[in-house]
Design a protein around this motif. Structure first.
Motif, mmCIF file in Angstrom:
data_model
loop_
_atom_site.group_PDB
_atom_site.id
_atom_site.type_symbol
_atom_site.label_atom_id
_atom_site.label_comp_id
_atom_site.label_asym_id
_atom_site.label_seq_id
_atom_site.Cartn_x
_atom_site.Cartn_y
_atom_site.Cartn_z
ATOM 1 N N ARG A 79 0.995 -1.197 -0.039
ATOM 2 C CA ARG A 79 -0.115 0.102 0.101
ATOM 3 C C ARG A 79 0.919 1.136 -0.130
ATOM 4 N N SER A 101 -2.895 5.305 -1.472
ATOM 5 C CA SER A 101 -4.050 4.794 -0.259
ATOM 6 C C SER A 101 -4.074 5.833 0.499
ATOM 7 N N VAL A 120 -2.819 2.917 6.931
ATOM 8 C CA VAL A 120 -2.751 2.188 5.541
ATOM 9 C C VAL A 120 -2.325 0.775 5.472
ATOM 10 N N GLY A 123 -5.491 -1.616 5.861
ATOM 11 C CA GLY A 123 -6.240 -1.399 4.832
ATOM 12 C C GLY A 123 -7.186 -0.160 4.500
ATOM 13 N N GLU A 124 -7.053 0.664 5.458
ATOM 14 C CA GLU A 124 -7.931 1.968 5.500
ATOM 15 C C GLU A 124 -7.271 2.951 4.434
ATOM 16 N N ALA A 125 -8.014 4.100 4.259
ATOM 17 C CA ALA A 125 -7.542 5.244 3.451
ATOM 18 C C ALA A 125 -7.320 6.145 4.231
ATOM 19 N N SER A 190 -18.305 -2.353 3.339
ATOM 20 C CA SER A 190 -17.389 -3.295 2.800
ATOM 21 C C SER A 190 -18.186 -4.121 1.602
ATOM 22 N N MET A 193 -17.551 -2.201 -1.416
ATOM 23 C CA MET A 193 -15.978 -2.476 -1.997
ATOM 24 C C MET A 193 -16.194 -3.562 -2.616
ATOM 25 N N ARG A 199 -10.315 -1.585 -4.158
ATOM 26 C CA ARG A 199 -9.062 -2.043 -3.605
ATOM 27 C C ARG A 199 -9.052 -1.424 -1.938
ATOM 28 N N ASP A 200 -9.581 -0.309 -1.981
ATOM 29 C CA ASP A 200 -9.586 0.240 -0.668
ATOM 30 C C ASP A 200 -10.525 1.476 -0.680
ATOM 31 N N ARG A 201 -10.670 2.361 0.389
ATOM 32 C CA ARG A 201 -11.368 3.413 0.599
ATOM 33 C C ARG A 201 -11.020 4.816 -0.349
#
Length: 217
Positions: A79, A101, A120, A123-125, A190, A193, A199-201
């Motif tokens: 990321r 990200s 990050v 898995g968050e933005a 979720s 997504m 891929r992520d937020r």
């Protein structure tokens, strides 16, 4: 252990980031690179969880590096946080599209940088409301809404929450605005997504802008 790589053409910046990462429990700096080509070689060799990436570098710049990473299935697990001198410039929306990200200022406080890596890596933005508003402004100057594959499969509630995500707010902040639980927000986001193959937020924000999703008023 969160494994982090640093790519910046300024040696003093790389040195400072490495020193900060190496004294933080649960983190390690697996290497440095001074340009995009060296960054790609470093990622292929070490497969870090997070890459702190400068945009303006000689030769292969950050945007080209982002695209190369996004186009290589073996590298997509890394990321990327763009570390820039300015909060928003002409590269921000392009960087989001290319796979970033999040964004971080080079003069951010040490705890902000450490938090960015953790956010990050999970898995968050990392998109503040201020940056998101400017990104939306940039997008508005670049073109009109266009189809996004899977957008028609979203439920009304999912569409609403994707629009909220595009404001840059966290699940907890959205939950407070709507008087629902963070878990409810997390579940709907979720599902959205998965349907949009985001891929992520950060990519979810891009899709929301492309599809013209916006909160009423």
């Amino acid at each position: 252990m969160i494994r982090v790589a640093v790519a910046d053409d300024q040696a003093v910046v790389r040195m400072g980031l490495r020193a900060l990462l190496e004294r933080e429990p649960g983190m390690e700096c697996v290497g440095e690179a001074g340009d995009g080509q060296a960054a790609l070689a470093l990622i292929r060799r070490t497969h870090p969880d997070v890459l702190l990436l400068d945009i303006r570098m000689p030769g292969m710049d950050g945007l080209a590096t982002l695209r190369a990473i996004a186009g290589d299935p073996e590298l997509r697990g890394t990321r990327i946080v763009v570390v820039t001198t300015f909060a928003v410039d002409e590269y921000v929306f392009t960087a989001l599209q290319a796979g970033a990200s999040g964004f971080l200022l080079k003069d951010s406080a040490p705890d902000e940088l450490v938090n960015a890596v953790r956010v990050v890596a999970a898995g968050e933005a990392l998109l503040s409301p201020a940056i998101t508003r400017k990104v939306i402004g940039l997008f508005g100057r670049q073109g009109d809404a266009r189809p996004v594959e899977g957008i028609e499969t979203l439920t009304p509630r999912e569409r609403e929450l994707v629009a909220w995500v595009a404001t840059g707010r966290s699940n907890e902040e959205i939950a407070r605005e709507l008087t629902i639980s963070p878990d409810t927000v997390r579940t709907h986001v979720s599902r959205a997504m998965v349907k949009l193959r985001a891929r992520d937020r950060a990519q979810l924000v891009v899709f929301a802008m492309r599809a013209g999703l916006a909160l009423p008023g």
